[in-house]
Design an enzyme around this catalytic site. Sequence first.
Site, PDB file in Angstrom:
ATOM      1  N   ASP A   1       1.304  -1.554  -0.112  1.00 16.45           N
ATOM      2  CA  ASP A   1       0.023  -0.118  -0.146  1.00 16.45           C
ATOM      3  C   ASP A   1       1.052   0.979   0.113  1.00 16.45           C
ATOM      4  OD1 ASP A   1      -2.439  -0.832  -0.323  1.00 16.45           O
ATOM      5  OD2 ASP A   1      -2.730  -0.705   2.343  1.00 16.45           O
TER       6      ASP A   1
ATOM      7  N   LYS B   1      -3.706   3.057  -3.174  1.00 10.38           N
ATOM      8  CA  LYS B   1      -5.413   4.199  -2.961  1.00 10.38           C
ATOM      9  C   LYS B   1      -5.612   5.274  -2.793  1.00 10.38           C
ATOM     10  CE  LYS B   1      -7.493   1.071  -1.633  1.00 10.38           C
ATOM     11  NZ  LYS B   1      -8.308  -0.252  -0.688  1.00 10.38           N
TER      12      LYS B   1
ATOM     13  N   MET C   1      -7.262   9.645   9.447  1.00 12.00           N
ATOM     14  CA  MET C   1      -7.619  10.700   8.012  1.00 12.00           C
ATOM     15  C   MET C   1      -8.419  11.488   8.032  1.00 12.00           C
ATOM     16  SD  MET C   1      -9.247   6.429   6.428  1.00 12.00           S
ATOM     17  CE  MET C   1      -9.829   5.526   7.592  1.00 12.00           C
TER      18      MET C   1
HETATM   19  N1  SAH Z   1      -3.671   0.268   9.032  1.00  7.66           N
HETATM   20  C1  SAH Z   1      -3.460   1.814   8.671  1.00  7.66           C
HETATM   21  C2  SAH Z   1      -4.250   2.972   8.865  1.00  7.66           C
HETATM   22  C3  SAH Z   1      -5.270   2.858   7.931  1.00  7.66           C
HETATM   23  S1  SAH Z   1      -5.703   5.057   7.648  1.00  7.66           S
HETATM   24  C4  SAH Z   1      -3.045   1.913  11.020  1.00  7.66           C
HETATM   25  O1  SAH Z   1      -3.146   0.887  11.497  1.00  7.66           O
HETATM   26  O2  SAH Z   1      -2.270   2.784  10.823  1.00  7.66           O
HETATM   27  C5  SAH Z   1      -4.791   5.610   7.052  1.00  7.66           C
HETATM   28  C6  SAH Z   1      -4.256   6.688   8.045  1.00  7.66           C
HETATM   29  O3  SAH Z   1      -3.572   6.492   9.135  1.00  7.66           O
HETATM   30  C7  SAH Z   1      -3.116   8.274   8.040  1.00  7.66           C
HETATM   31  O4  SAH Z   1      -4.440   8.889   7.006  1.00  7.66           O
HETATM   32  C8  SAH Z   1      -3.193   8.700   8.901  1.00  7.66           C
HETATM   33  O5  SAH Z   1      -3.990   9.340   9.561  1.00  7.66           O
HETATM   34  C9  SAH Z   1      -2.619   7.176   9.477  1.00  7.66           C
HETATM   35  N2  SAH Z   1      -0.931   7.166   9.402  1.00  7.66           N
HETATM   36  C10 SAH Z   1      -0.655   6.278   9.125  1.00  7.66           C
HETATM   37  N3  SAH Z   1       0.964   6.295   9.083  1.00  7.66           N
HETATM   38  C11 SAH Z   1       1.181   7.147   9.841  1.00  7.66           C
HETATM   39  C12 SAH Z   1       2.379   7.660  10.264  1.00  7.66           C
HETATM   40  N4  SAH Z   1       3.687   7.223   9.978  1.00  7.66           N
HETATM   41  N5  SAH Z   1       1.810   8.974  10.384  1.00  7.66           N
HETATM   42  C13 SAH Z   1       0.765   9.654  10.858  1.00  7.66           C
HETATM   43  N6  SAH Z   1      -0.331   9.086  10.402  1.00  7.66           N
HETATM   44  C14 SAH Z   1      -0.507   8.252   9.759  1.00  7.66           C
END
Ligand code: SAH
Length: 250
Positions: free
Chosen positions: A34, A56, A169
């Site tokens: 992803d 995406k 998000m």
């Molecule tokens: N499955 C992922 C989340 C997916 S939704 C998890 O468990 O982390 C995607 C959102 O995750 C982004 O819009 C942001 O809000 C957050 N996110 C993911 N990686 C990040 C990072 N390194 N720093 C800040 N926000 C992050």
Amino acid sequence: MGKVYIVGAGPGDPELLTVKAVRVLKEADVILYDRLVNPEILFYAKPGCELIYVGKEDGKHILEQDKINFLIYEFATKNDIVVRLKGGDPFVFGRGGEEAIFLKEKGIPYEIIPGITSAISVPEYAGVPVTHRGVASSFVVVTGHGSKGQFPDIDWEALSKIDTVIFLMGVSNRDKIAQNLIKAGRSPETPVIFIEKGTTKEQKEITATLKDVAEGKVKVYPPAIFLVGEVVNLKDKISWFEENLKKVEI
Ligand code: SAH
């Protein structure tokens, strides 16, 4: 018929992978990854492993998920080990559950390897604990986006009563989110933090109040965690990672 591993890649720091994730990444014939997966992690792939980007943008569409499911299926019929690599944890706003249901329906064997979610680890890298004795005894992780890209349908009254509220998000809807929390009774002076690209060398932190966000004063870019709660005040006592990182105070 091969086996599919639905794997969490953690939040960004490549050392935040699990031992089990590293093992299957080394064994994989194909890795479908992803947008939020740190590409450095792909160096674990063996020579000849096919690396397929299926990222995406935010506000994803059902059709795209269908295409990804189909790709996973196709690769599973032609290879022994297929890894579906997702940012953070696959079951935290990662659509890992949908992929698992699809694979079960198709009779394809799979395993799920949890990952470290950004929701908790990114605040941790900013020195913000999601719970803290005497400060916060509850936390909640919420999407800041509806399933079709619209504003999420949330019980704001209930949410405003949770000590620490963590939005994933949530960048594009941040002003409206803050306005809703204030309207539901949360103090406008509640401290908030946005953490961009957490756990990487580009981590950036922006601290402000809920009121600042509601008034549109906070500039921030995705991917970012948007965290609301008194635990933000512990940051100065706990911070450890960000000595050389960018900091902005509103
Ligand atoms: N499955 C992922 C989340 C997916 S939704 C998890 O468990 O982390 C995607 C959102 O995750 C982004 O819009 C942001 O809000 C957050 N996110 C993911 N990686 C990040 C990072 N390194 N720093 C800040 N926000 C992050």
